[in-house]
Design a protein around this motif. Structure first.
Motif, PDB file in Angstrom:
ATOM      1  N   GLY A  60      86.572  -3.409 -37.719  1.00 18.35           N
ATOM      2  CA  GLY A  60      86.915  -2.269 -37.325  1.00 18.35           C
ATOM      3  C   GLY A  60      88.258  -2.386 -36.491  1.00 18.35           C
ATOM      4  O   GLY A  60      88.697  -3.617 -36.433  1.00 18.35           O
ATOM      5  N   GLY A  61      88.918  -1.618 -35.889  1.00 21.67           N
ATOM      6  CA  GLY A  61      90.117  -1.628 -35.107  1.00 21.67           C
ATOM      7  C   GLY A  61      91.425  -1.972 -35.901  1.00 21.67           C
ATOM      8  O   GLY A  61      92.376  -1.793 -35.288  1.00 21.67           O
ATOM      9  N   THR A 101      87.116   1.499 -46.547  1.00 22.90           N
ATOM     10  CA  THR A 101      86.781   0.312 -45.749  1.00 22.90           C
ATOM     11  C   THR A 101      85.683   0.688 -44.772  1.00 22.90           C
ATOM     12  O   THR A 101      85.821   1.479 -44.066  1.00 22.90           O
ATOM     13  CB  THR A 101      88.074  -0.048 -44.757  1.00 22.90           C
ATOM     14  OG1 THR A 101      89.096  -0.339 -45.698  1.00 22.90           O
ATOM     15  CG2 THR A 101      87.753  -1.236 -43.778  1.00 22.90           C
ATOM     16  N   HIS A 102      84.512   0.257 -45.083  1.00 21.67           N
ATOM     17  CA  HIS A 102      83.234   0.597 -44.290  1.00 21.67           C
ATOM     18  C   HIS A 102      83.330   0.518 -42.897  1.00 21.67           C
ATOM     19  O   HIS A 102      82.862   1.510 -42.104  1.00 21.67           O
ATOM     20  CB  HIS A 102      82.085  -0.175 -44.850  1.00 21.67           C
ATOM     21  CG  HIS A 102      81.931   0.324 -46.483  1.00 21.67           C
ATOM     22  ND1 HIS A 102      82.098  -0.644 -47.302  1.00 21.67           N
ATOM     23  CD2 HIS A 102      81.332   1.183 -47.013  1.00 21.67           C
ATOM     24  CE1 HIS A 102      82.080  -0.049 -48.549  1.00 21.67           C
ATOM     25  NE2 HIS A 102      81.514   1.022 -48.258  1.00 21.67           N
ATOM     26  N   ALA A 103      84.338  -0.379 -42.381  1.00 24.23           N
ATOM     27  CA  ALA A 103      84.129  -0.650 -40.748  1.00 24.23           C
ATOM     28  C   ALA A 103      84.885   0.382 -40.077  1.00 24.23           C
ATOM     29  O   ALA A 103      84.627   0.773 -39.024  1.00 24.23           O
ATOM     30  CB  ALA A 103      84.839  -2.305 -40.574  1.00 24.23           C
ATOM     31  N   VAL A 104      85.671   1.021 -40.795  1.00 24.45           N
ATOM     32  CA  VAL A 104      86.554   2.380 -40.122  1.00 24.45           C
ATOM     33  C   VAL A 104      86.312   3.530 -40.927  1.00 24.45           C
ATOM     34  O   VAL A 104      86.381   4.452 -40.304  1.00 24.45           O
ATOM     35  CB  VAL A 104      88.147   1.670 -40.238  1.00 24.45           C
ATOM     36  CG1 VAL A 104      88.524   0.783 -39.490  1.00 24.45           C
ATOM     37  CG2 VAL A 104      88.496   1.803 -41.947  1.00 24.45           C
ATOM     38  N   GLY A 105      85.457   3.493 -41.893  1.00 27.16           N
ATOM     39  CA  GLY A 105      84.997   4.687 -42.443  1.00 27.16           C
ATOM     40  C   GLY A 105      86.037   5.454 -43.057  1.00 27.16           C
ATOM     41  O   GLY A 105      85.751   6.731 -43.445  1.00 27.16           O
ATOM     42  N   GLU A 106      87.063   4.879 -43.263  1.00 31.70           N
ATOM     43  CA  GLU A 106      88.302   5.548 -44.077  1.00 31.70           C
ATOM     44  C   GLU A 106      89.138   4.468 -44.922  1.00 31.70           C
ATOM     45  O   GLU A 106      88.414   3.189 -45.015  1.00 31.70           O
ATOM     46  CB  GLU A 106      89.058   5.872 -42.963  1.00 31.70           C
ATOM     47  CG  GLU A 106      88.374   6.965 -42.203  1.00 31.70           C
ATOM     48  CD  GLU A 106      89.383   8.136 -41.617  1.00 31.70           C
ATOM     49  OE1 GLU A 106      90.363   8.828 -42.296  1.00 31.70           O
ATOM     50  OE2 GLU A 106      88.871   8.738 -40.577  1.00 31.70           O
TER      51      GLU A 106
END
Length: 116
Positions: free
Chosen positions: A15-16, A90-95
């Protein structure tokens, strides 16, 4: 088809990292063959009709090994024993992020026997 994405390495992501805008994603797709932006603009996908079930499983195994090496994991779908679809986000950012386009380009380098 050679492109700049193939020479990059996926970056670890918890994420991030910035998600791609729809415009960025559409521009990046121009470098890839057969990949499309999903309607919601949050993922890309590509479908193959492979020779047979064994080829589908072999292809998924090769994609899985690549995904592990890149530490970026796609959604793999197999229907009607040889209709293969791969979805990247990118699963960690959902996009979408740069990692999705890198992995897509590298998946395209994996040989696959298509239904003739």
């Amino acid at each position: 088809m050679e492109n700049a994405w193939q020479h990059k390495k996926c970056r670890p992501c918890e994420g991030g990292i910035p998600a791609f805008t729809r415009d960025q994603a559409e521009r990046a797709l121009a470098d890839l063959s057969g990949w499309t932006l999903r309607e919601d603009g949050r993922a890309i996908q590509k479908a193959w009709l492979v020779r047979d079930f064994a080829e589908a499983i072999r292809f998924f195994q090769a994609v899985g090994e690549l995904a592990e090496a890149e530490d970026h994991h796609p959604d793999l779908h197999l229907e009607k024993y040889r209709q293969v679809t791969i979805v990247l986000r990118t699963h960690a950012v959902g996009e979408l992020s740069e990692n999705d386009f890198i992995l897509a380009a590298k998946i395209d380098e994996i040989p696959v026997a298509l239904k003739g």
